[in-house]
Design a protein around this motif. Structure first.
Motif, mmCIF file in Angstrom:
data_model
loop_
_atom_site.group_PDB
_atom_site.id
_atom_site.type_symbol
_atom_site.label_atom_id
_atom_site.label_comp_id
_atom_site.label_asym_id
_atom_site.label_seq_id
_atom_site.Cartn_x
_atom_site.Cartn_y
_atom_site.Cartn_z
ATOM 1 N N SER A 194 0.827 -1.211 0.000
ATOM 2 C CA SER A 194 0.000 0.000 0.000
ATOM 3 C C SER A 194 0.860 1.259 0.000
ATOM 4 C CB SER A 194 -0.934 -0.012 1.208
ATOM 5 O OG SER A 194 -1.671 1.182 1.284
ATOM 6 N N ILE A 195 1.918 1.266 0.818
ATOM 7 C CA ILE A 195 2.793 2.439 0.878
ATOM 8 C C ILE A 195 3.553 2.607 -0.432
ATOM 9 C CG2 ILE A 195 4.882 3.358 1.985
ATOM 10 C CD1 ILE A 195 3.812 2.243 4.631
ATOM 11 N N LYS A 197 2.575 1.743 -3.336
ATOM 12 C CA LYS A 197 1.609 2.220 -4.331
ATOM 13 C C LYS A 197 1.386 3.721 -4.164
ATOM 14 C CE LYS A 197 -3.034 1.229 -6.085
ATOM 15 N NZ LYS A 197 -4.258 0.383 -5.902
ATOM 16 N N GLU A 198 1.257 4.182 -2.924
ATOM 17 C CA GLU A 198 1.074 5.617 -2.672
ATOM 18 C C GLU A 198 2.277 6.422 -3.153
ATOM 19 O OE1 GLU A 198 -1.947 6.295 1.096
ATOM 20 O OE2 GLU A 198 0.209 6.161 1.484
ATOM 21 N N ARG A 199 3.450 5.942 -2.840
ATOM 22 C CA ARG A 199 4.656 6.678 -3.216
ATOM 23 C C ARG A 199 4.863 6.663 -4.736
ATOM 24 N NH1 ARG A 199 9.766 6.581 0.515
ATOM 25 N NH2 ARG A 199 9.593 8.799 -0.056
ATOM 26 N N LYS A 201 2.633 6.971 -6.921
ATOM 27 C CA LYS A 201 1.774 7.995 -7.522
ATOM 28 C C LYS A 201 2.517 9.325 -7.650
ATOM 29 C CE LYS A 201 -2.579 6.026 -5.838
ATOM 30 N NZ LYS A 201 -3.740 6.235 -4.925
ATOM 31 N N ASP A 295 -3.215 13.890 -5.529
ATOM 32 C CA ASP A 295 -3.322 12.539 -4.981
ATOM 33 C C ASP A 295 -2.033 12.095 -4.298
ATOM 34 O OD1 ASP A 295 -4.254 10.022 -4.399
ATOM 35 O OD2 ASP A 295 -4.064 9.252 -6.444
ATOM 36 N N SER A 296 -2.141 11.768 -3.020
ATOM 37 C CA SER A 296 -1.063 11.186 -2.195
ATOM 38 C C SER A 296 0.059 12.156 -1.840
ATOM 39 C CB SER A 296 -0.462 9.936 -2.870
ATOM 40 O OG SER A 296 -1.452 8.939 -3.041
ATOM 41 N N PHE A 299 0.506 12.709 2.034
ATOM 42 C CA PHE A 299 1.157 11.580 2.693
ATOM 43 C C PHE A 299 2.659 11.575 2.415
ATOM 44 C CE2 PHE A 299 -3.159 9.438 1.999
ATOM 45 C CZ PHE A 299 -3.615 9.825 3.250
ATOM 46 N N GLU A 300 3.021 11.878 1.166
ATOM 47 C CA GLU A 300 4.440 11.863 0.797
ATOM 48 C C GLU A 300 5.218 12.935 1.554
ATOM 49 O OE1 GLU A 300 7.992 10.801 -0.852
ATOM 50 O OE2 GLU A 300 6.086 9.719 -1.058
ATOM 51 N N TYR A 304 6.077 10.317 4.647
ATOM 52 C CA TYR A 304 7.151 9.486 4.106
ATOM 53 C C TYR A 304 8.470 10.247 3.990
ATOM 54 C CZ TYR A 304 3.142 6.546 3.030
ATOM 55 O OH TYR A 304 1.998 5.805 3.123
ATOM 56 N N ARG A 330 0.686 3.707 8.495
ATOM 57 C CA ARG A 330 1.968 4.175 7.947
ATOM 58 C C ARG A 330 3.091 4.078 8.974
ATOM 59 N NH1 ARG A 330 -2.413 6.619 5.818
ATOM 60 N NH2 ARG A 330 -2.469 6.593 3.535
#
Length: 379
Positions: A194-195, A197-199, A201, A295-296, A299-300, A304, A330
């Motif tokens: 999942s992480i 995939k987010e990164r 993006k 998108d994302s 979070f990045e 992250y 996370r």
């Protein structure tokens, strides 16, 4: 006669910087420079509902304890929520404001609030309690509060008249990781995927991240960040936020070695940024802003990249602010926070004490449930 005496100060610059720094050294947020930036920029004042009223305790002519403090005319920017208490006061025709609060404005970071340099700390705690309670009576405050203090301080201040309250935040801890992939390897396969995939993006949208620290942060960088910060607040709440460009620029001038600015770029244009603080042990993710929702990207930049920075600089902990169950997946772990509260009105004090006792049980259950949701592999 007490062995102590005390003085109140209406601005932090009335207290010598060297003396203040001798007492406060555990986080950047109780630095003389940080508190001075809040005052000089006008972010804290009577007009904003944060009237500075710091406290020094003396033995003879020597300072033995200091507290940052404010007379509060509302409960915004505190992150230990007492709105229901204020509403109950209002419903009974009583004034909850003003109250006195020891805290760092707009900053839900645990740290020293009462800093003591005395061989008998308990005697200072006792004197402090008397001073605050007597002053609350004389000035008709509804009470006094100390937010986000260390557990030991909260327990030392707790008494029949002083209530201890717990909260929960989420923090990331560095388990001596050498690379971000080491951290990912500690997670379950599903969470790791999942992480990633987010990164991915961020890369797919051709966004790059640049870190700037200390004197490499220009006045223009800070101006741009301040714009992002205020724009994000406007979109979310309709006002420009608690802090202004003058505050951020003063931080750049007076605390450059403790700042980390992370810029997100797309087609060579900066589109978002975060401003964090650091010390020898910890990164503190504090402020964020962006032109648009991407998108994302939040979070990045806010999670992250902070984890990457801690690993690269061998920092032990990443404190990303208040609340946020979305941090659990996370790798951010639940930890308790502590505050203490004295309410002058006896009937309200009894009711609030009962509320806090029930809340403490709820917080214990909540933390235990959060622990079960952590994404780490079973050892």
């Amino acid at each position: 006669m007490s062995q102590f005496n005390h003085s109140w100060f209406n601005q932090i610059t009335d207290i010598d910087t060297t003396i203040w720094q001798r007492f406060f050294h555990d986080t950047p947020f109780t630095d003389h420079a940080f508190l001075a930036a809040l005052e000089h920029s006008g972010c804290v004042s009577k007009n904003t509902g944060w009237q500075p009223m710091h406290l020094a305790i003396y033995q003879q002519k020597h300072i033995v304890a200091l507290l940052p403090g404010y007379i509060k005319y509302h409960s915004y920017g505190e992150y230990v929520f007492d709105w229901a208490w204020a509403e109950a006061y209002q419903q009974h025709g009583l004034d909850y404001y003003p109250k006195w609060l020891s805290a760092v404005p707009f900053t839900p970071i645990e740290g020293q609030r009462l800093s003591i340099n005395h061989p008998n700390p308990d005697s200072v705690y006792n004197y402090l309690t008397q001073v605050l309670t007597n002053t609350a009576h004389d000035r008709q405050w509804s009470g006094w509060h100390i937010n986000f203090c260390h557990q030991q301080q909260a327990e030392s201040l707790k008494s029949d008249a002083v209530m201890l309250r717990q909260g929960v935040q989420f923090q990331w801890f560095n388990q001596a990781y050498s690379h971000f992939d080491d951290f990912l390897d500690s997670l379950t396969a599903r969470k790791r995927k999942s992480i990633k995939k987010e990164r991915a993006k961020i890369t797919q949208q051709h966004i790059t991240i640049e870190w700037r620290e200390g004197n490499t942060i220009s006045a223009q960088d800070m101006q741009l960040f301040s714009h992002f910060y205020s724009q994000t607040y406007i979109k979310r709440s309709g006002h420009t936020g608690y802090l202004n460009n003058a505050f951020f620029q003063r931080l750049r001038d007076t605390m450059p070695t403790q700042l980390v600015l992370m810029l997100a770029k797309q087609a060579d244009e900066v589109i978002a940024a975060t401003l964090s603080f650091k010390d020898k042990q910890c990164l503190y993710g504090r402020y964020w802003g962006a032109n648009d929702e991407i998108d994302s990207l939040h979070f990045e930049l806010c999670y992250y990249q902070g984890i990457e920075y801690c690993i690269a600089n061998k920092l032990k902990q990443f404190h990303s602010g208040a609340q946020g169950e979305h941090k659990i997946s996370r790798g951010f772990q639940p930890v308790y926070t502590y505050s203490v509260h004295h309410i002058q009105q006896p009937d309200f004090a009894a009711a609030i004490n009962d509320f806090i006792a029930r809340e403490r049980q709820h917080m214990a259950l909540y933390k235990a449930q959060c622990d079960t949701l952590l994404p780490f592999k079973q050892q």
